[in-house]
Structures are given as structure tokens and as C-alpha cells.
Enzyme design. Structure first.
Site, mmCIF file in Angstrom:
data_model
loop_
_atom_site.group_PDB
_atom_site.id
_atom_site.type_symbol
_atom_site.label_atom_id
_atom_site.label_comp_id
_atom_site.label_asym_id
_atom_site.label_seq_id
_atom_site.Cartn_x
_atom_site.Cartn_y
_atom_site.Cartn_z
ATOM 1 C CE1 TYR A 176 5.169 16.318 -19.067
ATOM 2 C CE2 TYR A 176 3.215 16.835 -20.364
ATOM 3 C CZ TYR A 176 4.313 17.252 -19.625
ATOM 4 O OH TYR A 176 4.548 18.596 -19.447
ATOM 5 C CG ASP A 287 10.578 4.573 -16.203
ATOM 6 O OD1 ASP A 287 11.456 5.335 -16.627
ATOM 7 O OD2 ASP A 287 9.385 4.907 -16.114
#
Length: 489
Positions: A176, A287
Site C-alpha cells: 500500500y 498513478d
């Protein structure tokens, strides 16, 4: 290809010319991203920045920048061998008991591999050579990359997060991203369906108001890192799977401040807690979609202990429009997924997640169709069988005469074997990646299934077309004279 830890793996890469040491002073702010991105797009080596500007800790990038290096990290000689990893996972997910002595003999190699599954617990470990606590914990001394111009802050990208829920014996490992908030705080961006988030949710139910123990390993060995991003069965721990890949047991050590176990050979360990209710706005960040994501709130991870090797290496990456390192990982792990799907759906011939589709948003399936409506059953199976496909927006199903990995072939099947109204399935209000800003609601959107197979009786009233194919006799005749014709050089 066998190795013990990250450093052993880097030595093997260097022997093969797959590691480049960079002695120039390179800034973790943007410069490393640009160099790593150009290198990855050229199919270049892993990069070890030995002189990061403002820091005395080397930075490792582009470790999994080619499918071949991913295969090497999983202990395999080439990408095709990843099929065997998939077969092993399929076996572990649903083991078949031996049907007789011969079958038992054939399965012995798999049973032997299972012996490597338990972890080996150490009392002392390299990752705890240096121990920092309290005010001495300072993330600003680690060369955490600031990847893109509009990113909110430096971002930890390869943190292997270790958690354990109150109702589970085994630990969960997940990757993460973590936004650096200060010298001892980061934001833990985990989605609600991921293992760490589920462990935290169960903890809050069982222990309301109590701090949730968390540890993060940076620079773990490749088998352990890849185990955390591979669809291992729920009954199998990522540490156990890493032992299978590596061929020897995963060595772990107990954390100093909690009961979690972390990879003993890791470069850096962050130990601490998440305070229930403590949230912070995360982002924006560039991203894997190729866009900056929206700002959203996630839990804050407070670090009480930082342990590391004396000469620690910081392992990092960047995410951006494909190809990036996650996209390359997706290409390699695609080979692992195929046997797992085939175990449940033997009619599947191939399965492909194009990296341009952000590695998971579009899937192409080829199959041996056996009855009317069969393609739609396979579509539903893809969406429901593995959690990895819950965010797949488009599933295209073709017959086995189509090459799932050749877009020209797939487009031909779509345009010649599909009627848009009859052969398209639309589903609304399904789980969607919250990073997908194209969905009308964050985390909730639609899915489309395209049946590009030949239609059977019951699916059409028309006489179906017959593909044009040259006879084998003529092909062989032309083969014998082709070079003499000297038409194409």
C-alpha cells in the site's frame, strides 16, 4: 534461480548485466522518476542510485522493470516458467488427492515444495542492526522519492505492510502506498477490500478505540515482495508462498514493539500503530492510470520504532501511465493467473490483461465454446472467481481460433462475430477502483462484457459465416518455392 535476500538477488542481477550502478548525484525529487521511466521503457536494467542528492542511503529502482526480472524474482528461469507457479497455486487452492501410486509419485515434487512453507523464526536479524525510537525516528533521512511535479509529498511505494486481524492466526502482507506526513507519520492508503484494511476493520470491532499494530518492511527479498502481489489462496500466507518460490523457508523476526513478524533480511522496518479515527487527506498523486488521483482520506500510521541494516538500501518505484513497473508486474503475473483460471474453468485457453488497460481494467479471454450462452458464463466467472478481477471493467470473450494477445485478431472477432445489442452485457453499480474517475460514483461503476464468439443455434437465426482458410496442400506447395520467388526480403 535461487537467492537468500535482496542483496543476494542484486548480486545475481549484476552478474547477468541486469543491474546498473549510478554514481552521479541524482535527486530523489523528480529526477529519479525520469531516469527510471526512460530506463523501463527501453527495457533497461535495475538501477542502484548510489549518490542520491542530500542523502547517504542508496536508492534501488526498476527492480521488476522487465517480465524476465519478475520471473527471476519468483525463482524461475524465464517468463514461460511462471505457468508452473500458477499450476502450483491452483493445486494449493484446490488440491487433488492422489488417485494411485503413480499419481502420488508424480505429485511428490509438489509435496516436497510444501515442506518449505513454514517460516523460520530468528532471534537476531540484519533488519534490526540499527534501532531508532522516539524522536530519533526520522523519515526525512530516507531518500523517499517525490515522483511527479504535482504530487502532494514524497511517497513510499514498495512498503510491505504486515498486519494481523483479531480473528486470524496468519498475518497479511500487502503493498500500500504511503504518503509521508512528517518524520514519524505516513498515510496508509489501503482500499476497503484489501487484507490490511479488513484486518483493521475487524480490529476496530473487536477492540474499539485501541491502537492497531502495524509494521512495514522496506527492501524485503523479491520472493516475499512478489508473494504479496500474487493471488495466493486465502488459506496460504504470503510468507509460506515466498518459501515455495525461493526453495527455502522464509526467515522472519519478531518486531520490537509488537507481535508481528517481519522479513529478517529486509533493509528497513517501520513499526508502529494506527489510531482508530485518525485520518488525513491523501494525494493527489500521479498513478498507474496516467492521471493524478483525487484527494481522499485514509488512516494515519504513526511510527514508534525504525530498525534497519547498518548500510541500508531504500527500495522504491514510481507509478504512471503504462508501461510502468506495476504494468510490467501485471504482464508477468498474467502467466501465473492463466493456470489458476483454467483449474476452475478448463474451457479457457488463454487469458490476457493488456498492460495498456492499467493491468486489470480490460481482460481478453479465449475459450473452447461448448454450448449457447457459454461465453457469458465465462464472463461472470472472470468477474467473480478472483478478487483481482473485481475492478475489471471490460471482459472480451473470443473463440480459441483468436489470439488473445493480438489486438488485430481480437478486433476482427469483435467486428465480425458480435451484434452490439445481443452480445453485450452491461452491469451497473458494481465495485470499481476509486482511482477510476470515469465512474459516476467513487468506488462504484459499471462493467461491460463482450461476447465475440461464434454464435450457436439458439443465439442466432442466421446462417453463420465460414472463415476463409487456404488448403494445407497449397500452403505446402508455396512453402517449397517461396524463397526462390524472392518477393519479400
Amino acid at each position: 534461480m535461487k537467492y537468500r535476500d535482496l542483496r543476494d538477488f542484486l548480486s545475481l542481477l549484476e552478474e547477468k548485466g541486469e543491474l546498473k550502478r549510478i554514481t552521479f548525484e541524482i535527486d530523489p525529487y523528480l529526477e529519479m522518476t525520469e531516469i527510471a521511466d526512460r530506463t523501463l521503457r527501453a527495457g533497461g536494467p535495475a538501477l542502484l542510485f548510489e549518490n542520491p542528492k542530500g542523502f547517504d542511503m542508496p536508492v534501488l529502482c526498476n527492480l521488476f522493470g522487465t517480465p524476465e526480472r519478475v520471473a527471476m524474482g519468483m525463482g524461475q528461469d524465464d517468463v514461460k516458467a511462471l505457468h508452473e507457479v500458477g499450476k502450483l497455486l491452483a493445486f494449493l487452492k484446490e488440491p487433488d488427492p492422489p488417485k494411485g501410486f503413480r499419481d502420488l509419485f508424480d505429485k511428490l515434487p509438489k509435496f516436497k515444495q510444501v515442506l518449505n512453507m513454514p517460516t523460520k523464526r530468528l532471534s537476531k536479524a540484519p533488519c534490526q542492526e540499527v534501532v531508532l525510537t522516539g524522536d530519533d525516528v526520522d523519515l526525512t533521512k530516507i531518500p523517499v522519492m517525490h515522483c511527479w511535479p504535482e504530487d502532494a509529498a514524497p511517497l513510499i511505494t514498495w512498503g510491505l505492510t504486515v498486519t494481523r486481524g483479531p480473528f486470524k492466526e496468519r498475518q497479511n502482507l500487502g503493498i500500500y502506498r504511503q504518503q509521508v506526513l512528517g518524520k514519524n507519520k505516513v498515510i496508509m492508503r489501503w482500499l476497503s477490500h484489501r487484507g490490511g484494511a479488513l484486518d483493521f476493520q475487524e480490529w476496530c470491532q473487536k477492540h474499539p478505540g485501541e491502537r492497531f499494530p502495524v509494521s512495514v518492511a522496506l527492501g524485503a527479498d523479491p520472493a516475499t515482495i512478489l508473494g504479496a502481489v500474487t493471488p495466493v489462496p486465502d488459506t496460504l500466507s504470503e510468507y509460506a508462498f515466498a518459501g515455495l518460490l525461493r526453495g527455502n523457508k522464509t526467515e522472519v523476526v519478531k518486531c520490537l514493539s509488537n507481535d508481528l513478524e517481519v522479513p529478517a533480511s529486509a533493509e528497513i522496518i517501520l513499526e508502529g500503530y494506527i489510531e482508530p479515527g485518525e485520518l488525513a487527506p491523501e494525494g493527489p498523486y500521479g498513478d498507474h492510470t496516467g492521471y493524478y488521483n483525487e484527494i481522499d482520506s485514509f488512516p494515519v500510521f504513526t511510527i514508534t520504532h525504525l530498525t534497519r541494516r547498518k548500510d541500508a538500501i531504500y527500495h522504491s518505484t514510481y507509478t504512471g501511465r503504462p508501461p510502468d513497473e506495476p504494468a510490467v508486474l501485471g504482464v508477468a503475473l498474467n502467466e501465473v493467473l492463466v493456470p489458476i483460471l483454467q483449474k476452475q474453468f478448463p474451457e479457457i485457453v488463454d487469458f490476457y490483461l493488456p498492460p495498456e488497460g492499467c493491468s486489470y481494467r480490460l481482460a481478453v479471454v479465449t475459450m473452447k465454446k461448448q454450448y449457447a450462452g457459454h461465453a457469458k458464463r465465462v464472463m461472470m466467472g472472470v468477474w467473480s472467481y478472483l478478487r483481482q478481477f473485481m475492478y475489471t471493467k471490460f471482459v472480451i470473450v473470443c473463440d480459441d481460433d483468436v489470439n488473445a494477445r493480438d489486438w488485430k485478431d481480437v478486433i476482427w472477432a469483435i467486428t465480425t462475430r458480435m451484434d452490439p445489442a445481443r452480445d453485450t452485457i452491461m452491469m451497473e453499480n458494481t465495485p470499481i477502483d476509486y482511482l477510476d474517475f470515469a465512474s459516476p460514483v467513487s468506488g462504484l461503476g459499471s462493467k461491460m462484457g463482450l461476447d465475440a464468439t461464434n454464435k450457436w443455434p439458439g443465439e442466432t437465426e442466421r446462417e453463420w459465416g465460414r472463415p476463409i482458410v487456404m488448403t494445407d496442400e497449397i500452403k505446402q506447395r508455396v512453402d517449397t518455392i517461396w524463397e526462390q520467388l524472392d518477393i519479400v526480403k
